[in-house]
Design a protein around this motif. Sequence first.
Motif, short mmCIF file in Angstrom:
data_model
loop_
_atom_site.label_atom_id
_atom_site.label_comp_id
_atom_site.label_asym_id
_atom_site.label_seq_id
_atom_site.Cartn_x
_atom_site.Cartn_y
_atom_site.Cartn_z
N ALA A 518 31.87 40.90 -29.08
CA ALA A 518 30.94 40.06 -28.32
C ALA A 518 29.75 39.60 -29.16
O ALA A 518 28.75 39.12 -28.62
CB ALA A 518 30.44 40.82 -27.09
N THR A 519 29.82 39.72 -30.47
CA THR A 519 28.70 39.38 -31.36
C THR A 519 29.10 38.22 -32.27
O THR A 519 30.21 38.21 -32.83
CB THR A 519 28.28 40.60 -32.19
OG1 THR A 519 27.85 41.63 -31.29
CG2 THR A 519 27.13 40.24 -33.12
N PHE A 520 28.17 37.27 -32.44
CA PHE A 520 28.46 36.04 -33.20
C PHE A 520 27.25 35.63 -34.03
O PHE A 520 26.11 35.91 -33.66
CB PHE A 520 28.86 34.91 -32.23
CG PHE A 520 29.97 35.29 -31.32
CD1 PHE A 520 31.29 35.14 -31.71
CD2 PHE A 520 29.71 35.85 -30.08
CE1 PHE A 520 32.32 35.53 -30.87
CE2 PHE A 520 30.73 36.25 -29.22
CZ PHE A 520 32.04 36.08 -29.63
N LEU A 521 27.55 34.95 -35.12
CA LEU A 521 26.50 34.45 -36.00
C LEU A 521 26.37 32.94 -35.82
O LEU A 521 27.30 32.20 -36.15
CB LEU A 521 26.82 34.76 -37.46
CG LEU A 521 25.83 34.19 -38.49
CD1 LEU A 521 24.46 34.84 -38.34
CD2 LEU A 521 26.35 34.39 -39.91
N PRO A 522 25.24 32.45 -35.28
CA PRO A 522 25.05 30.99 -35.19
C PRO A 522 24.88 30.40 -36.59
O PRO A 522 24.12 30.93 -37.41
CB PRO A 522 23.75 30.85 -34.38
CG PRO A 522 23.50 32.18 -33.75
CD PRO A 522 24.10 33.18 -34.69
N VAL A 523 25.59 29.33 -36.87
CA VAL A 523 25.50 28.64 -38.16
C VAL A 523 25.35 27.14 -37.90
O VAL A 523 25.56 26.67 -36.78
CB VAL A 523 26.74 28.90 -39.04
CG1 VAL A 523 26.88 30.39 -39.36
CG2 VAL A 523 28.00 28.38 -38.38
N ILE A 524 25.01 26.40 -38.94
CA ILE A 524 24.91 24.95 -38.81
C ILE A 524 26.25 24.39 -38.34
O ILE A 524 27.31 24.80 -38.82
CB ILE A 524 24.51 24.32 -40.15
CG1 ILE A 524 23.07 24.74 -40.52
CG2 ILE A 524 24.60 22.81 -40.11
CD1 ILE A 524 22.65 24.31 -41.90
N GLY A 525 26.19 23.47 -37.40
CA GLY A 525 27.41 22.92 -36.81
C GLY A 525 28.42 22.46 -37.85
O GLY A 525 28.08 21.73 -38.78
N LEU A 526 29.66 22.87 -37.70
CA LEU A 526 30.69 22.52 -38.68
C LEU A 526 31.01 21.04 -38.67
O LEU A 526 31.49 20.51 -39.67
CB LEU A 526 31.96 23.32 -38.38
CG LEU A 526 31.84 24.85 -38.46
CD1 LEU A 526 33.16 25.51 -38.10
CD2 LEU A 526 31.39 25.30 -39.85
#
Length: 571
Positions: A518-526
């Motif tokens: 349930a854990t995610f890393l937000p990154v710049i939109g692909l």
Amino acid sequence: MTTNYRHALASGTAISRRSLMAGASLAVPLVAAGAAGVSWAKPKPSPTPLATVSLGPSKYAHPGMVHTLADVEATSLHVADSAQPWLGGWNRLVANGRSNSGWQPDPLETVIRGGDGQNYAQLFPDVHAAYQNALRWRISGEAAHGAAAVRILNAWSGMLKTVTGNADRYLAAGIYGYQFANAAELVRDHPDFELERFRGMLLNIFHPMNEDFLTNHNGAVITNYWANWDLCNMASILAIGVFADRDDLVDRAVTYFQSGAGNGSLPNAVPFVYEDEGLAQWQESGRDQGHTIMGIGLMGAFCEMAWNQGIDCYGHDNNRFLKAAEYVAKYNLGNDVPFTPYTWQSGPKATTAPHVGWQTQTVPGAGSRAQPRPVWDQILGHYSGRKGLNTPWVSQIAATLRPDSGGGYYGTTSGGYDALGFGTLMQYPAQTGRRVSRLQSFNVPDRYVRHSGSTVRLDPTTSPVKDSQFRIVPGLASQADGRISFESVDMPGYFLRHWNYQFSLVQNDGSAVFKADATFLPVIGLAHSRLTSFRSHNFPDRYIRHENYGLVLDLMASDLDRADATYRMVD
């Protein structure tokens, strides 16, 4: 995967960032205040709705610069309930002489900053009087303050023709351009506001100077001007872009923030990162602390305006700005910080004259150390309040100024007006709480991530229904690099979780496996650099994407995959 939208994307159908912006109509002020502005009634709607002024359908959220409608409504409720520290912030606003509804503007045809005949001290008190009266009107509903703000702004847009002077004219164009736009944004729906004329003033007088500086830097080598010079002009372009509904200006400002050549872009304003200490050196740290804190405030205002339009500059490059704010706060609280020698070239470009030379700073500048500037609660409100991140030094320095005030309270010269202020009143962390967002698809923008029971799908909705709302909380398995988890607002304790690469809404069982899933890393939109993609914590080569409107955790093998894995976080 042969649905029509994917064929449209494959054929090159363009989806602009503006097509993803959810427009919001302005509402009337929420609370009626007593005559003195201190005795409060409980919240109730204004009995006389205000007429609205429109330039046509807007794809931007209004008001949507340093303050949103939600900010104003939350503040109104807190102050009406005499809750601290907001009541203290309100009392600071009421006590500030520039918020007096009897303020009379003193406009000029020509504003001069720097050199002979400078008269810009006639401008900045009026800008702040307009902003402070607009803020009082929005929060309290007192008509006299709305009228005062409009009176000031109309007077200037009807008179001003030129901003000039020596190189300092670019500071005037940047600082007062972004501040003017923020004041006007708060009263853009007031029936007496000359919106079209004010828009013309911003676009025809301020914006050309802002763009000229970022493009040409007054004929100097690119490193000649400190970060503040770029930052105020970047903030002005962004604010004018939002106010005037100009995509090109918003994109210009955000792109410069990310990768511009001058010292105001994030990589250059924050040149050295000390990752192990959670700190990063500010470009002006070796100069003096007054200008350094000014820069922190300008970047904070820039990031807040972008955030309120769905663009996350705060989190860019692994929260690089937070590390810089922590660094500056720690030093100005009297502590030692690491320092990497900083070398720069100054003077005009070689094509016009020989440059002056090279200079190097080797230690942090002690000048104006601990200077009070009302910039910290805004930054704390985002990183601690919205994101739940650790902010030990920003938290401490913000507490030393709380409740903060605004222009005129911190000195009579222009430095006392560099920041709009009132962060305690408008952005204190407990007000913002954890961010609540909807995940809007990039390539199917009428659809959002929604849940029905445990089933999670990408489904259409035209309103912020609860089954599409998720509380953004610190990552259950790890908060490193800003990792997050998505908790249902409708079903607290239930989170988005992947299992066998499929998504469902599941109650947190406290296990390590659940937390990791349930854990995610937000990154710049692909697929779009202004939007966001979410990388799995425990399968870092996979991202959240939609497939036939279901949510899956998948590898990225094509442009279509990357588009499916790109979302706008709609607050």
